[in-house]
Scaffold this motif. Structure first.
Motif, mmCIF file in Angstrom:
data_model
loop_
_atom_site.group_PDB
_atom_site.id
_atom_site.type_symbol
_atom_site.label_atom_id
_atom_site.label_comp_id
_atom_site.label_asym_id
_atom_site.label_seq_id
_atom_site.Cartn_x
_atom_site.Cartn_y
_atom_site.Cartn_z
ATOM 1 N N GLY A 16 0.800 -1.203 0.000
ATOM 2 C CA GLY A 16 0.000 0.000 0.000
ATOM 3 C C GLY A 16 0.839 1.261 0.000
ATOM 4 O O GLY A 16 0.342 2.330 -0.326
ATOM 5 N N ALA A 17 2.100 1.141 0.375
ATOM 6 C CA ALA A 17 2.964 2.319 0.442
ATOM 7 C C ALA A 17 3.194 2.925 -0.939
ATOM 8 O O ALA A 17 3.190 4.149 -1.088
ATOM 9 C CB ALA A 17 4.295 1.955 1.100
ATOM 10 N N MET A 19 1.178 2.666 -3.515
ATOM 11 C CA MET A 19 -0.089 3.252 -3.934
ATOM 12 C C MET A 19 -0.313 4.606 -3.249
ATOM 13 O O MET A 19 -0.743 5.565 -3.890
ATOM 14 C CB MET A 19 -1.240 2.304 -3.604
ATOM 15 N N ASP A 20 0.005 4.673 -1.962
ATOM 16 C CA ASP A 20 -0.155 5.937 -1.235
ATOM 17 C C ASP A 20 0.771 7.020 -1.792
ATOM 18 O O ASP A 20 0.358 8.169 -1.980
ATOM 19 C CB ASP A 20 0.121 5.744 0.249
ATOM 20 N N ALA A 21 2.022 6.651 -2.044
ATOM 21 C CA ALA A 21 2.982 7.626 -2.563
ATOM 22 C C ALA A 21 2.598 8.101 -3.959
ATOM 23 O O ALA A 21 2.664 9.303 -4.262
ATOM 24 C CB ALA A 21 4.381 7.020 -2.578
ATOM 25 N N GLY A 23 -0.396 8.118 -5.221
ATOM 26 C CA GLY A 23 -1.595 8.942 -5.082
ATOM 27 C C GLY A 23 -1.266 10.355 -4.629
ATOM 28 O O GLY A 23 -1.840 11.331 -5.121
ATOM 29 N N ALA A 24 -0.328 10.462 -3.681
ATOM 30 C CA ALA A 24 0.081 11.787 -3.204
ATOM 31 C C ALA A 24 0.766 12.578 -4.316
ATOM 32 O O ALA A 24 0.540 13.789 -4.463
ATOM 33 C CB ALA A 24 1.008 11.650 -2.003
ATOM 34 N N GLN A 49 -5.026 12.145 -7.984
ATOM 35 C CA GLN A 49 -4.868 11.200 -6.884
ATOM 36 C C GLN A 49 -5.389 9.824 -7.273
ATOM 37 O O GLN A 49 -4.734 8.811 -7.029
ATOM 38 C CB GLN A 49 -5.604 11.698 -5.643
ATOM 39 N N GLN A 53 -3.061 6.527 -7.579
ATOM 40 C CA GLN A 53 -3.339 5.340 -6.777
ATOM 41 C C GLN A 53 -3.500 4.100 -7.652
ATOM 42 O O GLN A 53 -3.020 3.024 -7.301
ATOM 43 C CB GLN A 53 -4.600 5.548 -5.937
ATOM 44 N N GLY A 56 -0.118 3.065 -8.814
ATOM 45 C CA GLY A 56 0.556 2.436 -7.686
ATOM 46 C C GLY A 56 0.033 1.039 -7.406
ATOM 47 O O GLY A 56 0.803 0.126 -7.091
ATOM 48 N N ARG A 57 -1.274 0.856 -7.523
ATOM 49 C CA ARG A 57 -1.875 -0.463 -7.304
ATOM 50 C C ARG A 57 -1.367 -1.461 -8.347
ATOM 51 O O ARG A 57 -1.071 -2.615 -8.022
ATOM 52 C CB ARG A 57 -3.402 -0.364 -7.372
ATOM 53 N N GLU A 60 2.148 -2.391 -7.341
ATOM 54 C CA GLU A 60 2.134 -3.276 -6.177
ATOM 55 C C GLU A 60 1.686 -4.687 -6.544
ATOM 56 O O GLU A 60 2.257 -5.664 -6.064
ATOM 57 C CB GLU A 60 1.236 -2.711 -5.085
#
Length: 70
Positions: A16-17, A19-21, A23-24, A49, A53, A56-57, A60
């Motif tokens: 998830g890190a 995806m969070d990064a 998204g930010a 965002q 995400q 990022g997903r 991941e």
């Protein structure tokens, strides 16, 4: 099979890190676009965002499919 080190296990458990990064990052880029266009609805920020995400997903999921913990 490869036995994972403690660092590798911590990296896998931090799912998830990315995806969070991402998204930010997308939200930040969108906020700049909103500021340039004087858009108070934050539509570009929200879209950025969501796009970040999802990218990022995908990353991941690819990493998870390549690393197996036994």
């Amino acid at each position: 099979m490869k036995e994972l080190s403690l660092i590798e296990v911590e990296q896998v458990s931090g799912a998830g890190a990315i995806m969070d990064a991402a998204g930010a990052l997308g939200a930040g880029i969108g906020a700049v676009i909103d500021a340039i266009n004087h858009d108070l609805t934050q539509s570009s920020e929200n879209a950025g965002q969501i796009l970040g995400q999802n990218i990022g997903r995908i990353i991941e999921n690819y990493i998870d499919s390549r690393i197996k913990v036994y």
